[in-house]
Design an enzyme around this catalytic site. Structure first.
Site, short mmCIF file in Angstrom:
data_model
loop_
_atom_site.label_atom_id
_atom_site.label_comp_id
_atom_site.label_asym_id
_atom_site.label_seq_id
_atom_site.Cartn_x
_atom_site.Cartn_y
_atom_site.Cartn_z
N SER A 66 0.79 -1.24 0.00
CA SER A 66 0.00 0.00 0.00
C SER A 66 0.82 1.28 0.00
O SER A 66 0.28 2.35 -0.29
CB SER A 66 -0.88 0.03 1.24
OG SER A 66 -2.20 -0.22 0.89
N LYS A 69 0.71 3.46 -2.90
CA LYS A 69 -0.42 4.37 -3.11
C LYS A 69 0.03 5.83 -3.00
O LYS A 69 -0.58 6.72 -3.58
CB LYS A 69 -1.54 4.07 -2.10
CG LYS A 69 -2.20 2.71 -2.39
CD LYS A 69 -3.14 2.25 -1.31
CE LYS A 69 -3.85 0.98 -1.74
NZ LYS A 69 -4.04 -0.04 -0.77
N TYR A 190 -2.42 -1.47 -10.65
CA TYR A 190 -2.44 -1.35 -9.19
C TYR A 190 -1.61 -2.45 -8.52
O TYR A 190 -0.77 -2.19 -7.64
CB TYR A 190 -3.91 -1.40 -8.72
CG TYR A 190 -4.07 -1.59 -7.24
CD1 TYR A 190 -3.88 -0.54 -6.36
CD2 TYR A 190 -4.42 -2.84 -6.70
CE1 TYR A 190 -4.01 -0.71 -4.99
CE2 TYR A 190 -4.55 -3.03 -5.34
CZ TYR A 190 -4.34 -1.96 -4.49
OH TYR A 190 -4.46 -2.13 -3.14
N TYR A 242 -4.31 2.99 7.74
CA TYR A 242 -5.57 2.24 7.71
C TYR A 242 -6.54 2.81 8.75
O TYR A 242 -6.52 4.01 9.02
CB TYR A 242 -5.33 0.74 7.96
CG TYR A 242 -4.31 0.13 7.01
CD1 TYR A 242 -4.52 0.17 5.64
CD2 TYR A 242 -3.17 -0.49 7.48
CE1 TYR A 242 -3.60 -0.41 4.77
CE2 TYR A 242 -2.25 -1.06 6.62
CZ TYR A 242 -2.47 -1.01 5.26
OH TYR A 242 -1.57 -1.57 4.41
N VAL A 260 0.79 -3.87 3.80
CA VAL A 260 0.64 -5.19 4.43
C VAL A 260 1.87 -6.08 4.24
O VAL A 260 1.94 -7.16 4.80
CB VAL A 260 -0.64 -5.93 3.97
CG1 VAL A 260 -1.88 -5.23 4.44
CG2 VAL A 260 -0.65 -6.14 2.46
N1 GLU Z 1 -1.88 -5.32 -2.60
C1 GLU Z 1 -2.59 -5.22 -1.37
C2 GLU Z 1 -4.08 -5.28 -1.61
O1 GLU Z 1 -4.57 -4.70 -2.50
C3 GLU Z 1 -2.20 -3.94 -0.70
C4 GLU Z 1 -2.86 -3.79 0.63
C5 GLU Z 1 -2.10 -2.97 1.60
O2 GLU Z 1 -0.89 -2.97 1.69
O3 GLU Z 1 -2.83 -2.29 2.34
O4 GLU Z 1 -4.83 -5.93 -0.93
#
Ligand code: GLU
Length: 312
Positions: A66, A69, A190, A242, A260
């Site tokens: 994530s 992002k 993504y 989060y 994650v």
């Molecule tokens: N590739 C993971 C997903 O889309 C990233 C989630 C994350 O790191 O929060 O579920």
């Protein structure tokens, strides 16, 4: 502060936090992430005055997940503009899990923010027609001061084979007319971004670039617009951890983004970048020992954004 003093604070924080690993677990909804060594723990700090310090497992490569992002949002704001991006995605903390689709369907017409999966998939759908993946890889390498970043094919394939939930989110976005490109292309972009392999050094480098207002610490080249950097750091502060973002802001008080894979990117504005790795996660998806290290270091170095003694 002298280099040896800072090194000692990092080493102490790492050893103190190790005990928390036992209370966390690796993400296994992407099976390949479950293969990480849950006992790994590392930290890097890059400061504006040129210190490059590390402690623990700072050379282990892990997937950025994530934290990508943040890169995607920054590049989307640069290439597609604020209006186009924020027409598709909001700026509010969701209070829900990163992969939730409940509120997306019920109360709001578009994703709450770009740091959760629905928001990041919407941002990716804009990026697909604005930039190639190879360009994104180059940009990520430059921002992280790490030319060695590659896609981790095993993690990429593992996530693509277990994509049902993100696919559901993407189709819901498509049904609301939010996606600019089709589901498959947006998701592939993504997931590729999530699968980039970094180290704590790469994250400290990226943190330093953001702390330096988007200026490359070595070449002095402007990599990102000031407005973009300001926006990205603000959204990291309010939405980066989060549904634990509020408590983290109180306890640590440093704009951060976790993934994650166990990484945390932290930006101490105008001062330093911090990169963390600890794949044992708490129930919100944040590195459990990583957060402890950050809390300890923030207290010792008075890094909380609102610490009364910060600017003394
Ligand atoms: N590739 C993971 C997903 O889309 C990233 C989630 C994350 O790191 O929060 O579920």
């Amino acid at each position: 502060m002298r280099e040896e003093e800072l090194q000692k604070i990092m080493d102490n924080a790492l050893e103190k936090s190790r005990g928390h690993i036992a209370f966390g677990k690796t993400a296994d909804y992407i099976p390949e992430l479950g293969c990480a060594d849950r006992n790994d723990l590392g930290i890097s700090i890059y400061t504006k005055d040129g210190k490059r310090l590390h402690s623990g497992d700072s050379d282990v490569r892990f997937t950025v997940q994530s934290i990508s992002k943040v890169v995607s949002l920054a590049v989307a704001l640069e290439r597609c503009g604020f209006d186009r991006v924020f027409r598709k995605v909001g700026m509010e903390p969701s209070g829900d899990a990163f992969n939730s689709l409940v509120k997306l369907d019920l109360s709001s017409n578009y994703p709450f923010n770009p740091m959760i999966n629905s928001g990041a998939i919407a941002v990716s759908s804009c990026l697909v027609s604005a930039v190639t993946f190879d360009e994104m890889l180059d940009i990520t390498r430059e921002l992280c001061l790490d030319g060695g970043i590659q896609i981790n094919e095993r993690v990429y394939r593992s996530e693509m084979a277990n994509i049902a939930r993100n696919k559901a989110i993407a189709y819901l976005l498509e049904s609301k007319g939010i996606l600019e490109n089709d589901v498959e292309r947006s998701l592939d972009f993504y997931v590729r971004m999530c699968s980039l392999n970094v180290t704590t050094d790469s994250l400290a480098g990226f943190g330093l670039a953001l702390a330096s207002d988007g200026i490359h610490p070595q070449t002095g080249r402007r990599m990102l617009d000031s407005d973009v950097v300001q926006t990205v750091k603000t959204i990291m502060f309010t939405c980066g951890m989060y549904d634990g973002a509020g408590e983290f802001a109180v306890r640590v008080g440093i704009p951060s983004k976790s993934g994650v894979g166990g990484g945390i990117l932290s930006v101490v504005d105008r001062e330093m970048g911090i990169g963390i790795y600890g794949p044992a996660l708490d129930n919100k998806g944040n590195s459990i020992a990583g957060q402890c290290m950050l809390e300890d270091i923030a207290k010792k170095l008075k890094l909380h954004i609102f610490a009364a003694d910060r600017y003394r």
